[in-house]
Each structure stands twice: as C-alpha cells, then as structure tokens.
Design a protein around this motif. Structure first.
Motif, PDB file in Angstrom:
ATOM      1  N   LYS A  27     -11.472 -17.165   5.420  1.00 31.94           N
ATOM      2  CA  LYS A  27     -10.630 -18.258   5.873  1.00 31.94           C
ATOM      3  C   LYS A  27      -9.351 -18.290   5.042  1.00 31.94           C
ATOM      4  CE  LYS A  27     -14.134 -19.641   8.416  1.00 31.94           C
ATOM      5  NZ  LYS A  27     -14.131 -19.420   9.885  1.00 31.94           N
ATOM      6  N   GLU A  28      -8.225 -18.532   5.712  1.00 26.88           N
ATOM      7  CA  GLU A  28      -6.976 -18.646   4.961  1.00 26.88           C
ATOM      8  C   GLU A  28      -6.992 -19.893   4.086  1.00 26.88           C
ATOM      9  OE1 GLU A  28      -3.184 -16.720   6.218  1.00 26.88           O
ATOM     10  OE2 GLU A  28      -3.737 -17.704   8.091  1.00 26.88           O
ATOM     11  N   PRO A  75      -2.296 -14.149  -3.399  1.00 25.94           N
ATOM     12  CA  PRO A  75      -3.525 -14.234  -2.608  1.00 25.94           C
ATOM     13  C   PRO A  75      -4.176 -12.879  -2.395  1.00 25.94           C
ATOM     14  CG  PRO A  75      -1.605 -14.378  -1.179  1.00 25.94           C
ATOM     15  CD  PRO A  75      -1.087 -14.390  -2.594  1.00 25.94           C
ATOM     16  N   THR A  77      -5.122 -10.536   0.171  1.00 27.01           N
ATOM     17  CA  THR A  77      -4.405 -10.445   1.451  1.00 27.01           C
ATOM     18  C   THR A  77      -5.042  -9.424   2.377  1.00 27.01           C
ATOM     19  OG1 THR A  77      -2.359 -11.025   0.292  1.00 27.01           O
ATOM     20  CG2 THR A  77      -2.149 -10.115   2.517  1.00 27.01           C
ATOM     21  N   ARG A 107      -6.973 -17.700  -3.495  1.00 25.81           N
ATOM     22  CA  ARG A 107      -6.224 -17.970  -2.267  1.00 25.81           C
ATOM     23  C   ARG A 107      -6.337 -16.739  -1.387  1.00 25.81           C
ATOM     24  NH1 ARG A 107      -0.941 -18.535  -2.294  1.00 25.81           N
ATOM     25  NH2 ARG A 107      -0.563 -17.673  -4.366  1.00 25.81           N
ATOM     26  N   VAL A 108      -6.472 -16.955  -0.104  1.00 25.78           N
ATOM     27  CA  VAL A 108      -6.618 -15.861   0.855  1.00 25.78           C
ATOM     28  C   VAL A 108      -5.544 -15.987   1.915  1.00 25.78           C
ATOM     29  CG1 VAL A 108      -8.106 -14.858   2.644  1.00 25.78           C
ATOM     30  CG2 VAL A 108      -9.103 -15.622   0.472  1.00 25.78           C
ATOM     31  N   ALA A 109      -4.930 -14.870   2.263  1.00 26.18           N
ATOM     32  CA  ALA A 109      -3.915 -14.831   3.321  1.00 26.18           C
ATOM     33  C   ALA A 109      -4.292 -13.757   4.333  1.00 26.18           C
ATOM     34  CB  ALA A 109      -2.537 -14.552   2.738  1.00 26.18           C
ATOM     35  N   VAL A 110      -4.064 -14.042   5.600  1.00 25.27           N
ATOM     36  CA  VAL A 110      -4.329 -13.086   6.670  1.00 25.27           C
ATOM     37  C   VAL A 110      -3.044 -12.905   7.465  1.00 25.27           C
ATOM     38  CG1 VAL A 110      -5.672 -12.566   8.735  1.00 25.27           C
ATOM     39  CG2 VAL A 110      -6.755 -13.774   6.821  1.00 25.27           C
ATOM     40  N   ASN A 111      -2.577 -11.670   7.569  1.00 27.08           N
ATOM     41  CA  ASN A 111      -1.337 -11.350   8.286  1.00 27.08           C
ATOM     42  C   ASN A 111      -1.663 -10.618   9.575  1.00 27.08           C
ATOM     43  OD1 ASN A 111       1.288 -11.657   6.254  1.00 27.08           O
ATOM     44  ND2 ASN A 111      -0.658 -11.404   5.196  1.00 27.08           N
TER      45      ASN A 111
END
Length: 319
Positions: A27-28, A75, A77, A107-111
C-alpha cells in the motif's frame, strides 16, 4: 534483455500474469515490512538491472535499525506494469530488514508504468547511494568542535582520520572497508562515538600546530597523515608534540632531521595513494626515525611495506 529478476509482467504467450498474493499487501504511504515480505519481494520482484548488493551497506542499515537510528527517508519504490509490481528502489533496505529480523516501518511509493522502458527509466532515476548523502551529513556534523574544545578544522580532520584508524589504518574504499567496521565508518552517531578517546590527542595536535606554516598545516590535516598524528600523540604525547610542532613550523631544522625530510615529503607526495595511504606510511617512516633518534635522508615506501608506528600499538607485525 530481460529487465526483471525471476519475474515478468507478460509471459512468453503474451498473457498478463496474475497478481501475486503479496502484491495485495503493498500500500502506498507508511507500512511495516517484515523479513518474510522483504525476502519475497527480493525473490519475485527485484528489478533485474539492480546494482550488486553491497554487504557493507546492508550491515550499516541493519545496525541503524537495531540501534533505533533508522528514520523514514526515501520510499521503497515499485513500478507497476500491467498490474504487477517491480522493485526499483530499496533492495539494500530490504536485505537489511532480513538481517535485522524484525518489522520496520517504511514509506512506500508505487509508480504506474506503461512499458518496460519506463520501468528502466524509473529505476535509474532512483539508483542513488545512501553513502553519498551520509558523506554530506558527515561534513555538516562539525558541531563536534564546540563540544570538544577544538576548532572546526581540527574536528573535521579528526572525524576524517577516525575513518582510517577504525579501519585498521587501511584507507577506506569500496574494496577495503572491513565488514565489521562498516557501521562505525558510515553511521554518523557511531563514528562520533569512535572519536571519543581521540579528542585529547586532537586538542594537543591543535596546540602543536599553532604557528604552523600555511602551506604545511593543510597537508598535515589530510586524513591519512592526521591519523598517524593522532596515534603518535595519544601514545607518545611529549615526543609527538615536539615532532609535529617542529614539522609544522619547519624553522631551522637540520638537513638529516627526520622532520625536515618529512616536510619535503609532505609537499610532494600523494597522501591518499596505496592501501594504507601514503600519508600514513610517510608519517610513520619519519616518526619512527625521530622516535628512535636515527637520521633520515629520504622517505621510501616499499610496495609491500607493513605499517609500524613506533611507541604505539601499531607494531608492524603481520596478522
């Protein structure tokens, strides 16, 4: 070229692969990642072009986690292509979680990406090395000066020299940092802690360098040379004071005085060359002659020379 490690978004028949169970956990925003999830991500979704894992970086991160020093920063990523996730930033941190053995919040980021080329571009955008940021933190961490009664210049020189001293007088590099010393060299708090027993010697060195010639002082303060200086000052204070004051002032030294020869050497030698650093070795040769009351005409350093600093624990014995 296959861009993915043990994974692909589309199989050889052009079919989109099903979402893997662990992908539904990503999850972001902030989320905890434990050893099992970290291992699964690395096994099934690591970008195939990732740089080689640097074990010393993993050791540093894991030690920071153990000591409660880890802070949320960049994050973890992922790229999402055709519904599937690929890790593009964070492999060293995930390896550190496995080494630490407990959950850590990130922290998590999804691009979102439309093509493998976009995944590749995203990876290279995020391929940054934490040690560069840490080096900048080190340079900015010279509030040590006020705490220990030295100038910022001496505090900075001491901080740099400790990287060599803590690594067994091997000049740190990508190839020679000893694994057990990696955390001490790279984590600011631990490196500051490693400086503690050396501050009295640093204060004496500052006193010895009072009145130093302007062209000699910065050369003595180079990390490899100053590492040798701190060692001599800590274990042989009076002799070291006379040696470094005489060297830095270069006033009326006789021709075969080791300090006079050392001055000539300081002005011409590349102090960083060699596994020990030529600065350490050259300082040791001059110091040993001075300590043992021997004349010296030239400083020569054999390729296989073993470091010895007379009157200190650096005895020159191999192993």
């Amino acid at each position: 070229m296959n861009l993915f490690h043990r994974t692909a978004s589309i199989n050889t028949h052009g079919e989109i692969r099903a979402i893997r169970p662990w992908e539904t956990q990503i999850k972001e925003g902030r989320m905890p990642i434990g050893p099992d999830l970290a291992e699964t991500i690395l096994r099934e979704a690591n970008y195939g072009g990732q740089r080689k894992v640097e074990q010393k970086d993993v050791s540093v991160y894991a030690e920071m986690m153990r000591r409660g020093l880890w802070e949320l920063s960049d994050p973890i990523t992922f790229a999402r292509l055709n519904g599937n996730l690929t890790l593009v930033n964070g492999q060293h941190r995930l390896h550190a979680i496995i080494a630490y053995g407990r959950e850590v919040e990130f922290r998590v980021a999804v691009n979102m990406c439309s093509t493998p080329e976009e995944v590749r571009a995203l990876y290279y955008r995020f391929d940054t090395v934490m040690r560069r940021r840490t080096s900048q933190q080190i340079l900015n961490a010279i509030d040590l000066a006020a705490d220990h009664g030295v100038s910022k210049t001496i505090a900075s020189a001491t901080y740099g020299a400790i990287g060599i001293i803590a690594n067994g007088f091997i000049v740190p590099s990508n190839y020679t940092v000893r694994g057990e010393n990696a955390a001490k060299l790279r984590i600011v708090d631990l490196r500051v802690e490693a400086c503690e027993p050396w501050w009295p010697a640093a204060r004496k060195m500052e006193e010895a360098l009072t009145g130093a010639q302007s062209d000699l002082r910065p050369r003595i303060l180079r990390a490899s040379t100053f590492a040798a200086a701190l060692m001599t000052m800590r274990y042989q204070e009076q002799k070291a004071f006379d040696f470094w004051r005489g060297t830095s002032r270069n006033d009326g030294l006789k021709r075969n005085d080791p300090r006079h020869v050392f001055v000539r050497d300081l002005m011409t030698r590349d102090a960083s060359a060699g596994i020990h650093g030529q600065g350490v070795m050259a300082a040791a040769v001059a110091w040993n002659a001075y300590f043992e009351r021997r004349p010296l005409s030239i400083i020569k350093i054999a390729q296989n020379a073993v470091l010895r600093i007379a009157g200190t624990p650096i005895s020159g014995k191999r192993g």
